[in-house]
Design a protein around this motif. Structure first.
Motif, PDB file in Angstrom:
ATOM      1  N   TYR A 191       0.857  -1.286   0.042  1.00 41.07           N
ATOM      2  CA  TYR A 191      -0.032   0.055   0.001  1.00 41.07           C
ATOM      3  C   TYR A 191       0.824   1.218   0.058  1.00 41.07           C
ATOM      4  CZ  TYR A 191      -3.504  -3.460   1.452  1.00 41.07           C
ATOM      5  OH  TYR A 191      -4.350  -4.550   1.403  1.00 41.07           O
ATOM      6  N   CYS A 218       0.988   5.993  -0.835  1.00 44.42           N
ATOM      7  CA  CYS A 218       0.205   6.923  -1.169  1.00 44.42           C
ATOM      8  C   CYS A 218       1.040   8.102  -1.541  1.00 44.42           C
ATOM      9  CB  CYS A 218      -0.597   7.430   0.232  1.00 44.42           C
ATOM     10  SG  CYS A 218       0.396   7.879   1.445  1.00 44.42           S
ATOM     11  N   ARG A 278      -1.650  -0.888  -3.968  1.00 40.34           N
ATOM     12  CA  ARG A 278      -2.812  -0.006  -4.403  1.00 40.34           C
ATOM     13  C   ARG A 278      -2.159   1.328  -3.858  1.00 40.34           C
ATOM     14  NH1 ARG A 278      -7.868  -1.511  -3.152  1.00 40.34           N
ATOM     15  NH2 ARG A 278      -7.271  -2.731  -4.963  1.00 40.34           N
ATOM     16  N   TRP A 301      -2.817   5.353  -3.172  1.00 42.77           N
ATOM     17  CA  TRP A 301      -3.990   6.441  -3.108  1.00 42.77           C
ATOM     18  C   TRP A 301      -3.281   7.688  -3.501  1.00 42.77           C
ATOM     19  CZ3 TRP A 301      -3.941   2.154  -0.386  1.00 42.77           C
ATOM     20  CH2 TRP A 301      -5.300   1.619   0.128  1.00 42.77           C
ATOM     21  N   GLU A 345      -5.495  -0.064  -9.802  1.00 40.16           N
ATOM     22  CA  GLU A 345      -4.512   0.201  -8.362  1.00 40.16           C
ATOM     23  C   GLU A 345      -4.742   1.400  -7.873  1.00 40.16           C
ATOM     24  OE1 GLU A 345      -3.308  -0.857 -11.397  1.00 40.16           O
ATOM     25  OE2 GLU A 345      -3.086  -3.021 -11.142  1.00 40.16           O
ATOM     26  N   ASN A 359      -9.297   3.026   5.846  1.00 36.36           N
ATOM     27  CA  ASN A 359      -9.274   1.867   5.357  1.00 36.36           C
ATOM     28  C   ASN A 359      -8.765   1.120   6.457  1.00 36.36           C
ATOM     29  OD1 ASN A 359      -9.490   2.149   2.184  1.00 36.36           O
ATOM     30  ND2 ASN A 359      -8.194   3.835   2.987  1.00 36.36           N
ATOM     31  N   ILE A 373      -5.837  -1.931   6.412  1.00 30.41           N
ATOM     32  CA  ILE A 373      -4.246  -1.529   6.190  1.00 30.41           C
ATOM     33  C   ILE A 373      -3.523  -1.425   7.397  1.00 30.41           C
ATOM     34  CG2 ILE A 373      -2.644  -0.119   4.955  1.00 30.41           C
ATOM     35  CD1 ILE A 373      -5.122   0.694   3.093  1.00 30.41           C
ATOM     36  N   ILE A 417       1.547   1.574   5.312  1.00 29.93           N
ATOM     37  CA  ILE A 417       1.519   2.333   4.271  1.00 29.93           C
ATOM     38  C   ILE A 417       2.635   3.074   3.884  1.00 29.93           C
ATOM     39  CG2 ILE A 417       0.130   4.305   5.142  1.00 29.93           C
ATOM     40  CD1 ILE A 417      -1.396   4.354   2.250  1.00 29.93           C
TER      41      ILE A 417
END
Length: 161
Positions: free
Chosen positions: A3, A5, A31, A33, A52, A96, A99, A102
């Motif tokens: 994960y 971001c 993924r 963000w 994704e 989320n 998770i 991240i």
């Protein structure tokens, strides 16, 4: 699954998409963000429907964060972007629950190989649990006991593994 971001505006959109493509080549599954600092970036990412990527509008990100909005008035655009850096991972974790970890990535990064060795090096679960616990302490200090409990619970689950 990994994960990540990041954030960018229309001026960094190409670099952000290059970051995404490098992750697709090197780090599936993942993924990402993306905090979109302007409407055109948000609209483009929504239109592209990259599986994704989870685009976040600036309004959605700022909603309910009075402290962030307070400092926004006193910062230049670039200073405000940097101010959002620590808030973005917290935002993603808060929204989320599944998770545990991240990683924030600068939008101009590019992966040439899988990041697994980095995660293996950092794989000391005690540090991950401690970080989640520390986030819980921050929420407790802010009076958000439900969020604090959520992070404490996640920290404890990792410690008990």
């Amino acid at each position: 699954m990994l994960y990540y971001c990041t954030y960018f505006d229309i001026h960094y959109l190409i670099k952000g998409l290059a970051l995404y493509r490098s992750l697709v080549r090197q780090a599936i599954p993942f993924r990402l963000w993306v905090l979109c600092f302007d409407e055109p970036t948000y609209a483009i990412l929504r239109h592209l429907e990259l599986p994704e990527i989870v685009p976040i509008s600036l309004a959605e990100f700022e909603e309910g964060d009075a402290e962030l909005l307070r400092v926004k008035a006193n910062r230049s655009r670039v200073e405000y972007y940097f101010t959002c850096t620590p808030s973005l991972p917290l935002y993603v974790l808060k929204h989320n629950a599944g998770i545990d970890v991240i990683s924030y990535l600068d939008a101009d990064l590019f992966f040439f190989s899988h990041p697994a060795p980095i995660y293996e090096e950092l794989g000391d679960k005690r540090n991950i649990a401690a970080a989640l616990n520390n986030i819980g302490v921050i929420y407790k200090m802010q009076g958000d006991y439900a969020e604090a409990l959520s992070f404490y619970t996640r920290s404890l689950a990792i410690r008990e593994e």
